[in-house]
Scaffold this motif. Structure first.
Motif, PDB file in Angstrom:
ATOM      1  N   ASP A  81      38.584  35.045   6.150  1.00  0.00           N
ATOM      2  CA  ASP A  81      38.107  35.080   4.769  1.00  0.00           C
ATOM      3  C   ASP A  81      39.161  34.615   3.771  1.00  0.00           C
ATOM      4  O   ASP A  81      38.833  34.362   2.594  1.00  0.00           O
ATOM      5  CB  ASP A  81      37.648  36.494   4.393  1.00  0.00           C
ATOM      6  N   ARG A  82      40.398  34.500   4.193  1.00  0.00           N
ATOM      7  CA  ARG A  82      41.435  34.036   3.272  1.00  0.00           C
ATOM      8  C   ARG A  82      41.208  32.602   2.813  1.00  0.00           C
ATOM      9  O   ARG A  82      41.815  32.149   1.829  1.00  0.00           O
ATOM     10  CB  ARG A  82      42.819  34.184   3.922  1.00  0.00           C
ATOM     11  N   VAL A  83      40.317  31.862   3.487  1.00  0.00           N
ATOM     12  CA  VAL A  83      40.006  30.506   3.022  1.00  0.00           C
ATOM     13  C   VAL A  83      39.402  30.533   1.623  1.00  0.00           C
ATOM     14  O   VAL A  83      39.452  29.525   0.892  1.00  0.00           O
ATOM     15  CB  VAL A  83      39.050  29.759   3.981  1.00  0.00           C
ATOM     16  N   ASN A  84      38.826  31.678   1.225  1.00  0.00           N
ATOM     17  CA  ASN A  84      38.259  31.788  -0.111  1.00  0.00           C
ATOM     18  C   ASN A  84      39.331  31.851  -1.196  1.00  0.00           C
ATOM     19  O   ASN A  84      39.009  31.815  -2.398  1.00  0.00           O
ATOM     20  CB  ASN A  84      37.359  33.024  -0.202  1.00  0.00           C
ATOM     21  N   HIS A  85      40.590  31.961  -0.779  1.00  0.00           N
ATOM     22  CA  HIS A  85      41.702  31.970  -1.731  1.00  0.00           C
ATOM     23  C   HIS A  85      42.726  30.891  -1.392  1.00  0.00           C
ATOM     24  O   HIS A  85      43.856  30.928  -1.876  1.00  0.00           O
ATOM     25  CB  HIS A  85      42.385  33.343  -1.737  1.00  0.00           C
ATOM     26  N   MET A  86      42.331  29.895  -0.583  1.00  0.00           N
ATOM     27  CA  MET A  86      43.240  28.802  -0.237  1.00  0.00           C
ATOM     28  C   MET A  86      43.086  27.666  -1.237  1.00  0.00           C
ATOM     29  O   MET A  86      41.973  27.252  -1.558  1.00  0.00           O
ATOM     30  CB  MET A  86      42.968  28.285   1.177  1.00  0.00           C
ATOM     31  N   TYR A  87      44.213  27.177  -1.732  1.00  0.00           N
ATOM     32  CA  TYR A  87      44.209  26.114  -2.734  1.00  0.00           C
ATOM     33  C   TYR A  87      43.101  26.383  -3.758  1.00  0.00           C
ATOM     34  O   TYR A  87      42.196  25.575  -3.947  1.00  0.00           O
ATOM     35  CB  TYR A  87      44.038  24.748  -2.069  1.00  0.00           C
ATOM     36  N   LYS A 136      34.455  20.327   1.558  1.00  0.00           N
ATOM     37  CA  LYS A 136      33.781  20.174   2.844  1.00  0.00           C
ATOM     38  C   LYS A 136      34.721  19.569   3.868  1.00  0.00           C
ATOM     39  O   LYS A 136      35.535  18.702   3.566  1.00  0.00           O
ATOM     40  CB  LYS A 136      32.551  19.281   2.699  1.00  0.00           C
ATOM     41  N   SER A 137      34.568  20.038   5.120  1.00  0.00           N
ATOM     42  CA  SER A 137      35.316  19.459   6.225  1.00  0.00           C
ATOM     43  C   SER A 137      34.640  18.173   6.687  1.00  0.00           C
ATOM     44  O   SER A 137      33.537  17.832   6.234  1.00  0.00           O
ATOM     45  CB  SER A 137      35.377  20.443   7.389  1.00  0.00           C
ATOM     46  N   LYS A 138      35.290  17.478   7.593  1.00  0.00           N
ATOM     47  CA  LYS A 138      34.722  16.241   8.132  1.00  0.00           C
ATOM     48  C   LYS A 138      33.379  16.499   8.791  1.00  0.00           C
ATOM     49  O   LYS A 138      32.482  15.652   8.782  1.00  0.00           O
ATOM     50  CB  LYS A 138      35.692  15.623   9.136  1.00  0.00           C
ATOM     51  N   GLN A 139      33.226  17.698   9.366  1.00  0.00           N
ATOM     52  CA  GLN A 139      31.968  18.065  10.023  1.00  0.00           C
ATOM     53  C   GLN A 139      30.920  18.584   9.034  1.00  0.00           C
ATOM     54  O   GLN A 139      29.820  18.953   9.426  1.00  0.00           O
ATOM     55  CB  GLN A 139      32.222  19.125  11.095  1.00  0.00           C
ATOM     56  N   GLY A 140      31.265  18.645   7.747  1.00  0.00           N
ATOM     57  CA  GLY A 140      30.318  19.069   6.723  1.00  0.00           C
ATOM     58  C   GLY A 140      30.332  20.554   6.418  1.00  0.00           C
ATOM     59  O   GLY A 140      29.523  21.029   5.611  1.00  0.00           O
ATOM     60  N   GLN A 141      31.246  21.316   7.022  1.00  0.00           N
ATOM     61  CA  GLN A 141      31.312  22.752   6.747  1.00  0.00           C
ATOM     62  C   GLN A 141      31.990  22.996   5.403  1.00  0.00           C
ATOM     63  O   GLN A 141      33.041  22.430   5.106  1.00  0.00           O
ATOM     64  CB  GLN A 141      32.100  23.468   7.856  1.00  0.00           C
ATOM     65  N   GLU A 142      31.388  23.862   4.582  1.00  0.00           N
ATOM     66  CA  GLU A 142      31.996  24.235   3.312  1.00  0.00           C
ATOM     67  C   GLU A 142      33.065  25.292   3.563  1.00  0.00           C
ATOM     68  O   GLU A 142      32.822  26.301   4.221  1.00  0.00           O
ATOM     69  CB  GLU A 142      30.944  24.758   2.337  1.00  0.00           C
ATOM     70  N   ILE A 143      34.259  25.064   3.033  1.00  0.00           N
ATOM     71  CA  ILE A 143      35.398  25.956   3.262  1.00  0.00           C
ATOM     72  C   ILE A 143      35.781  26.597   1.924  1.00  0.00           C
ATOM     73  O   ILE A 143      36.433  25.975   1.091  1.00  0.00           O
ATOM     74  CB  ILE A 143      36.609  25.193   3.837  1.00  0.00           C
ATOM     75  N   GLY A 144      35.344  27.831   1.696  1.00  0.00           N
ATOM     76  CA  GLY A 144      35.653  28.495   0.431  1.00  0.00           C
ATOM     77  C   GLY A 144      34.953  27.820  -0.736  1.00  0.00           C
ATOM     78  O   GLY A 144      35.587  27.408  -1.714  1.00  0.00           O
TER      79      GLY A 144
END
Length: 534
Positions: A410-416, A452-460
């Protein structure tokens, strides 16, 4: 009368009101007027060049606030593990063998951009596999993060690394269960080899010219160079600017990959300080590294990795040493900064900044944090209080996003966290960290808007920002991060004529197609340094 005017465009000024105008007039190296096409048309004289933009977007020249000019250029001389045909270790080995066969014995063979998660085998190469390519050439494969490498036996011999060589502070010389060297070098163990992977001054200058050409073609007019391999590369970079080989403006951080402490001490002793130089090459902040790579993963965290409850990452310094080294730089007039990816490292840098400001108060010091990877709310509050300028890297999500979720949860919600920076009025300036990831600002803007990642996943996804906010982070905020907002970063009369013209409208593009736009023209100091198709 202006030398050149641009009419009928979408002029994104990035001024305090975020005005969108139509036209610009340029004389010599300055913008002399902006307004409607009719207003600017009245300034046209017999010697004025008139350009009809036909609705194209014009922006202030992009400012990449964290990249490595020399590293990117040197990489272009080697084997790219990011090339489209690379799918396996065998593909990399084939290219390394081809490269080695064309070089005299003893010459280094270098590959860059390696990512074990992107190849069929899902692992690092071994020392033995690299030995089979050549025992006469030292071989190095550098991971995409530029914090980890794998070398062959010839390289270990040149580097004087043996089974009994101790790990350096802040680094690991990897060994197998029998205590034998695997060839993998992490963090400072990797950085210490930089000055021994030798290139001639001619090769370094050529590499810098190649890098500059790519950057201006992407609309980058200014860069904040985040550190050279060694002190000599810093000198060569300055010389390349003076000789005109490098077109981009450089704000050069006082940092080398190998022995950054010694380089900083020598620059302080020589009387250097932030701001020395001119508008083409200027000394920037004093920089140190505090932890590792976000994709490695080797960042220093306050809680263990989600992927490994025993792993908290790698720290380079104790708090006292960090305070002493950067505190001295602050006392001598430097802007200070540090590479800090994990929240533990970010907290340490904030402690250091706070101690330096208390001991040696200085107005408008603008301390920075490079990356500020995991920046949770308590850390944001301290950044705001201390006037810190964070330098996030949203393009990382495209290439490394799934790994972030796996390693940090869940820390991806506070990354960059660009949304949090905007809402807390923290002036965050975006950097690509090229060659770690794609240097194109349009790619970085799209990543900031979509996450979004290359695979289309939303990250945070909670940290997405608007297109206008992303443009500001790539222009005015970058100028602010180098104390240059008075002369660049926005399109206003009196500022430097650093401009980028796109082949369409960025404000009309959908979020997922921003990176599909291309640069039509780049102007630096009133000179057209790139024009598509010419």
């Amino acid at each position: 009368m202006p030398d050149i005017v641009f009419l009928h465009g979408e002029v994104i000024t990035v001024d305090q009101q975020n005005r969108i105008l139509e036209a610009i007039a340029v004389k010599a190296n300055r913008i002399i007027a902006i307004g409607t096409s009719e207003e600017i048309q009245r300034l046209v004289g017999p010697e004025t060049t008139v350009v009809d933009l036909q609705g194209k977007s014009v922006l202030p020249g992009f400012i990449d606030s964290h990249l490595h000019l020399s590293s990117y250029g040197i990489d272009k001389l080697g084997v790219s593990c990011k090339a489209p045909h690379i799918e396996s270790l065998q593909d990399i080995f084939h290219d390394l063998h081809e490269k080695a066969s064309g070089l005299p014995a003893g010459k280094w063979v270098r590959a860059w951009g390696f990512n074990e998660t992107k190849i069929t085998e899902q692992r690092y190469p071994t020392r033995e596999e690299l030995d089979r390519i050549s025992m006469e050439h030292p071989i190095i494969i550098i991971r995409a993060c530029n914090h980890i490498s794998v070398v062959n036996s010839k390289a270990l011999e040149i580097l004087s690394i043996h089974n009994d060589t101790p790990d350096p502070k802040g680094g690991i010389i990897e060994r197998n269960s029998r205590g034998e060297l695997t060839g993998r070098l992490l963090e400072t163990a990797h950085f210490q080899i930089a000055k021994k992977v030798a290139y001639s001054e001619e090769e370094k200058s050529h590499a810098l010219a190649l890098a500059s050409a790519d950057y201006v073609a992407a609309g980058i007019t200014s860069i904040h160079d985040a550190g050279c391999n060694d002190a000599d590369s810093f000198r060569v970079m300055h010389q390349a600017v003076r000789n005109g080989l490098v077109k981009v403006r450089i704000y050069a951080m006082v940092c080398t990959m190998d022995s950054p402490e010694a380089f900083l001490e020598s620059m302080i002793a020589a009387g250097m300080t932030t701001g020395v130089g001119n508008d083409r090459f200027k000394i920037g902040p004093a920089k140190l590294f505090t932890d590792g790579s976000s994709s490695g993963p080797t960042i220093a965290t306050r809680k263990p990795y989600t992927s490994n409850p025993e792993d908290y990452g790698i720290l380079y310094y104790a708090q006292e040493e960090l305070n002493r080294r950067l505190g001295e730089a602050h006392r001598k007039g430097f802007q200070i900064t540090a590479h800090a990816q994990g929240d533990r490292a970010v907290e340490m840098v904030l402690n250091c900044i706070e101690a330096a400001m208390q001991e040696y108060p200085r107005p408008d010091a603008r301390p920075r944090i490079e990356h500020a990877g995991v920046s949770e709310p308590d850390l944001l509050a301290r950044m705001k209080q201390l006037g810190v300028v964070p330098i996030p890297n949203p393009a990382f999500f495209y290439e490394y996003g799934e790994g972030y979720v796996r390693n940090y949860g869940d820390r991806v919600n506070h990354m960059y966290p660009l949304r949090d920076f905007c809402e807390n009025d923290i002036f965050a300036a975006i950097g690509s960290d090229s060659p770690v990831t794609d240097y194109r600002p349009l790619f970085g803007i799209q990543a900031a808007v979509t996450r979004k990642s290359k695979q289309g996943q939303e990250i945070g996804h909670n940290q997405t920002i608007s297109v206008m906010e992303a443009i500001r982070a790539y222009t005015w905020n970058g100028a602010y991060a180098s104390f240059d907002e008075h002369c660049k970063g926005s399109i206003e009369a009196g500022k430097l004529a650093d401009l980028v013209i796109l082949d369409g409208s960025i404000l009309q593009a959908t979020p997922d197609t921003i990176a599909d736009l291309s640069v039509h023209l780049t102007m630096i100091d009133g000179d057209i340094v790139y024009r598509a198709g010419s």
